[in-house]
Design a protein around this motif. Sequence first.
Motif, PDB file in Angstrom:
ATOM      1  N   LEU A  37     -23.404  58.082  -8.334  1.00  0.00           N
ATOM      2  CA  LEU A  37     -23.092  57.007  -9.283  1.00  0.00           C
ATOM      3  C   LEU A  37     -23.638  57.345 -10.667  1.00  0.00           C
ATOM      4  O   LEU A  37     -22.931  57.228 -11.675  1.00  0.00           O
ATOM      5  CB  LEU A  37     -23.685  55.689  -8.783  1.00  0.00           C
ATOM      6  N   GLN A  38     -24.884  57.791 -10.727  1.00  0.00           N
ATOM      7  CA  GLN A  38     -25.465  58.124 -12.026  1.00  0.00           C
ATOM      8  C   GLN A  38     -24.818  59.358 -12.631  1.00  0.00           C
ATOM      9  O   GLN A  38     -24.677  59.462 -13.858  1.00  0.00           O
ATOM     10  CB  GLN A  38     -26.982  58.288 -11.909  1.00  0.00           C
TER      11      GLN A  38
ATOM     12  N   VAL B 109     -15.157  70.331 -14.378  1.00  0.00           N
ATOM     13  CA  VAL B 109     -15.146  69.074 -13.629  1.00  0.00           C
ATOM     14  C   VAL B 109     -14.582  68.019 -14.583  1.00  0.00           C
ATOM     15  O   VAL B 109     -15.123  67.787 -15.660  1.00  0.00           O
ATOM     16  CB  VAL B 109     -16.573  68.696 -13.174  1.00  0.00           C
ATOM     17  N   THR B 110     -13.469  67.418 -14.156  1.00  0.00           N
ATOM     18  CA  THR B 110     -12.761  66.453 -14.992  1.00  0.00           C
ATOM     19  C   THR B 110     -12.727  65.104 -14.293  1.00  0.00           C
ATOM     20  O   THR B 110     -12.401  65.020 -13.098  1.00  0.00           O
ATOM     21  CB  THR B 110     -11.307  66.942 -15.237  1.00  0.00           C
ATOM     22  N   LEU B 111     -13.054  64.056 -15.022  1.00  0.00           N
ATOM     23  CA  LEU B 111     -12.990  62.706 -14.465  1.00  0.00           C
ATOM     24  C   LEU B 111     -11.538  62.303 -14.222  1.00  0.00           C
ATOM     25  O   LEU B 111     -10.647  62.664 -15.002  1.00  0.00           O
ATOM     26  CB  LEU B 111     -13.632  61.705 -15.432  1.00  0.00           C
ATOM     27  N   VAL B 112     -11.302  61.536 -13.167  1.00  0.00           N
ATOM     28  CA  VAL B 112      -9.980  60.985 -12.879  1.00  0.00           C
ATOM     29  C   VAL B 112      -9.949  59.593 -13.521  1.00  0.00           C
ATOM     30  O   VAL B 112     -10.653  58.681 -13.068  1.00  0.00           O
ATOM     31  CB  VAL B 112      -9.724  60.908 -11.356  1.00  0.00           C
ATOM     32  N   PRO B 113      -9.160  59.450 -14.593  1.00  0.00           N
ATOM     33  CA  PRO B 113      -9.197  58.206 -15.376  1.00  0.00           C
ATOM     34  C   PRO B 113      -8.996  56.925 -14.565  1.00  0.00           C
ATOM     35  O   PRO B 113      -9.700  55.940 -14.793  1.00  0.00           O
ATOM     36  CB  PRO B 113      -8.066  58.389 -16.395  1.00  0.00           C
ATOM     37  N   GLU B 114      -8.078  56.931 -13.604  1.00  0.00           N
ATOM     38  CA  GLU B 114      -7.815  55.718 -12.827  1.00  0.00           C
ATOM     39  C   GLU B 114      -9.027  55.304 -11.993  1.00  0.00           C
ATOM     40  O   GLU B 114      -9.349  54.122 -11.893  1.00  0.00           O
ATOM     41  CB  GLU B 114      -6.599  55.916 -11.902  1.00  0.00           C
ATOM     42  N   ARG B 115      -9.685  56.289 -11.391  1.00  0.00           N
ATOM     43  CA  ARG B 115     -10.870  55.983 -10.566  1.00  0.00           C
ATOM     44  C   ARG B 115     -12.037  55.544 -11.437  1.00  0.00           C
ATOM     45  O   ARG B 115     -12.782  54.637 -11.081  1.00  0.00           O
ATOM     46  CB  ARG B 115     -11.254  57.198  -9.717  1.00  0.00           C
ATOM     47  N   VAL B 116     -12.181  56.199 -12.580  1.00  0.00           N
ATOM     48  CA  VAL B 116     -13.261  55.827 -13.499  1.00  0.00           C
ATOM     49  C   VAL B 116     -13.003  54.429 -14.053  1.00  0.00           C
ATOM     50  O   VAL B 116     -13.936  53.655 -14.267  1.00  0.00           O
ATOM     51  CB  VAL B 116     -13.419  56.877 -14.614  1.00  0.00           C
ATOM     52  N   ALA B 117     -11.737  54.064 -14.239  1.00  0.00           N
ATOM     53  CA  ALA B 117     -11.391  52.718 -14.696  1.00  0.00           C
ATOM     54  C   ALA B 117     -11.822  51.671 -13.664  1.00  0.00           C
ATOM     55  O   ALA B 117     -12.297  50.586 -14.022  1.00  0.00           O
ATOM     56  CB  ALA B 117      -9.899  52.621 -14.985  1.00  0.00           C
ATOM     57  N   GLU B 118     -11.669  51.995 -12.377  1.00  0.00           N
ATOM     58  CA  GLU B 118     -12.124  51.075 -11.318  1.00  0.00           C
ATOM     59  C   GLU B 118     -13.637  50.879 -11.409  1.00  0.00           C
ATOM     60  O   GLU B 118     -14.137  49.763 -11.294  1.00  0.00           O
ATOM     61  CB  GLU B 118     -11.754  51.632  -9.940  1.00  0.00           C
ATOM     62  N   PHE B 119     -14.345  51.982 -11.590  1.00  0.00           N
ATOM     63  CA  PHE B 119     -15.801  51.942 -11.768  1.00  0.00           C
ATOM     64  C   PHE B 119     -16.136  51.094 -13.000  1.00  0.00           C
ATOM     65  O   PHE B 119     -17.005  50.232 -12.972  1.00  0.00           O
ATOM     66  CB  PHE B 119     -16.312  53.384 -11.910  1.00  0.00           C
TER      67      PHE B 119
ATOM     68  N   GLN C 270     -28.884  51.185  -6.354  1.00  0.00           N
ATOM     69  CA  GLN C 270     -28.534  51.348  -4.943  1.00  0.00           C
ATOM     70  C   GLN C 270     -27.461  50.331  -4.538  1.00  0.00           C
ATOM     71  O   GLN C 270     -26.490  50.680  -3.862  1.00  0.00           O
ATOM     72  CB  GLN C 270     -29.762  51.193  -4.052  1.00  0.00           C
ATOM     73  N   ALA C 271     -27.630  49.074  -4.958  1.00  0.00           N
ATOM     74  CA  ALA C 271     -26.653  48.037  -4.609  1.00  0.00           C
ATOM     75  C   ALA C 271     -25.289  48.342  -5.212  1.00  0.00           C
ATOM     76  O   ALA C 271     -24.253  48.182  -4.543  1.00  0.00           O
ATOM     77  CB  ALA C 271     -27.151  46.666  -5.072  1.00  0.00           C
ATOM     78  N   LEU C 272     -25.256  48.801  -6.462  1.00  0.00           N
ATOM     79  CA  LEU C 272     -23.991  49.149  -7.098  1.00  0.00           C
ATOM     80  C   LEU C 272     -23.358  50.359  -6.407  1.00  0.00           C
ATOM     81  O   LEU C 272     -22.153  50.372  -6.142  1.00  0.00           O
ATOM     82  CB  LEU C 272     -24.203  49.421  -8.592  1.00  0.00           C
ATOM     83  N   ALA C 273     -24.170  51.356  -6.088  1.00  0.00           N
ATOM     84  CA  ALA C 273     -23.663  52.529  -5.370  1.00  0.00           C
ATOM     85  C   ALA C 273     -23.107  52.120  -4.010  1.00  0.00           C
ATOM     86  O   ALA C 273     -22.020  52.568  -3.622  1.00  0.00           O
ATOM     87  CB  ALA C 273     -24.777  53.570  -5.207  1.00  0.00           C
ATOM     88  N   ASP C 274     -23.820  51.260  -3.290  1.00  0.00           N
ATOM     89  CA  ASP C 274     -23.333  50.781  -1.993  1.00  0.00           C
ATOM     90  C   ASP C 274     -21.992  50.077  -2.159  1.00  0.00           C
ATOM     91  O   ASP C 274     -21.064  50.286  -1.369  1.00  0.00           O
ATOM     92  CB  ASP C 274     -24.337  49.821  -1.348  1.00  0.00           C
ATOM     93  N   HIS C 275     -21.892  49.231  -3.189  1.00  0.00           N
ATOM     94  CA  HIS C 275     -20.654  48.495  -3.446  1.00  0.00           C
ATOM     95  C   HIS C 275     -19.482  49.457  -3.675  1.00  0.00           C
ATOM     96  O   HIS C 275     -18.368  49.212  -3.221  1.00  0.00           O
ATOM     97  CB  HIS C 275     -20.834  47.574  -4.652  1.00  0.00           C
ATOM     98  N   LEU C 276     -19.746  50.550  -4.387  1.00  0.00           N
ATOM     99  CA  LEU C 276     -18.705  51.534  -4.699  1.00  0.00           C
ATOM    100  C   LEU C 276     -18.581  52.616  -3.629  1.00  0.00           C
ATOM    101  O   LEU C 276     -17.777  53.532  -3.754  1.00  0.00           O
ATOM    102  CB  LEU C 276     -18.997  52.182  -6.054  1.00  0.00           C
TER     103      LEU C 276
END
Length: 160
Positions: A45-46, A101-111, A32-38
């Motif tokens: 998130l999962q 459904v394809t991940l966006v590499p730049e956003r996933v890199a931030e994660f 929850q804390a990580l999801a809130d942060h993001l």
Amino acid sequence: MAQKRTDGRSGLMRELSNASRRYMASYALFNQALADHLQLHPTDLQCLNLLSLEPEPVTTGRVAELTGLTTGSATRLVDRLERAGYVTRERDTADRRRVLVTLVPERVAEFGAVWQKLNGAWFAMFDAYSDDEIALLTAHMRRTVELSAAQVERLRGGQL
């Protein structure tokens, strides 16, 4: 010297039950804390986590399978991830009827960067364990994933 247990297996099982309840609660609160942060929903998130483990883009139906959600709920989850910029939807070039459904590499890199900052502490904790203990923990986690999936199916099927 290790403390001698006087109540045997039942005492160990009680201890295990208490420790596992605390473990699950701490993980849920961390998630929850990580999801809130993001600025994400914990399930979103999962889902990102699970999508990053898939070797290639997936259908929304596969998102439903991965998360245990209905296809309608999975569609809404993908909608949220798309609005947040973490995924895109693209037509499958092999089958134009399918949408992937394809991940966006730049956003996933931030994660990933956030996760990388947190990973050091986890790996330091595991340094205290032997290779055999790590193998045991890994086997336990795999069995837990399988059992959890079965229990989710059972609960969603109304079988308590």
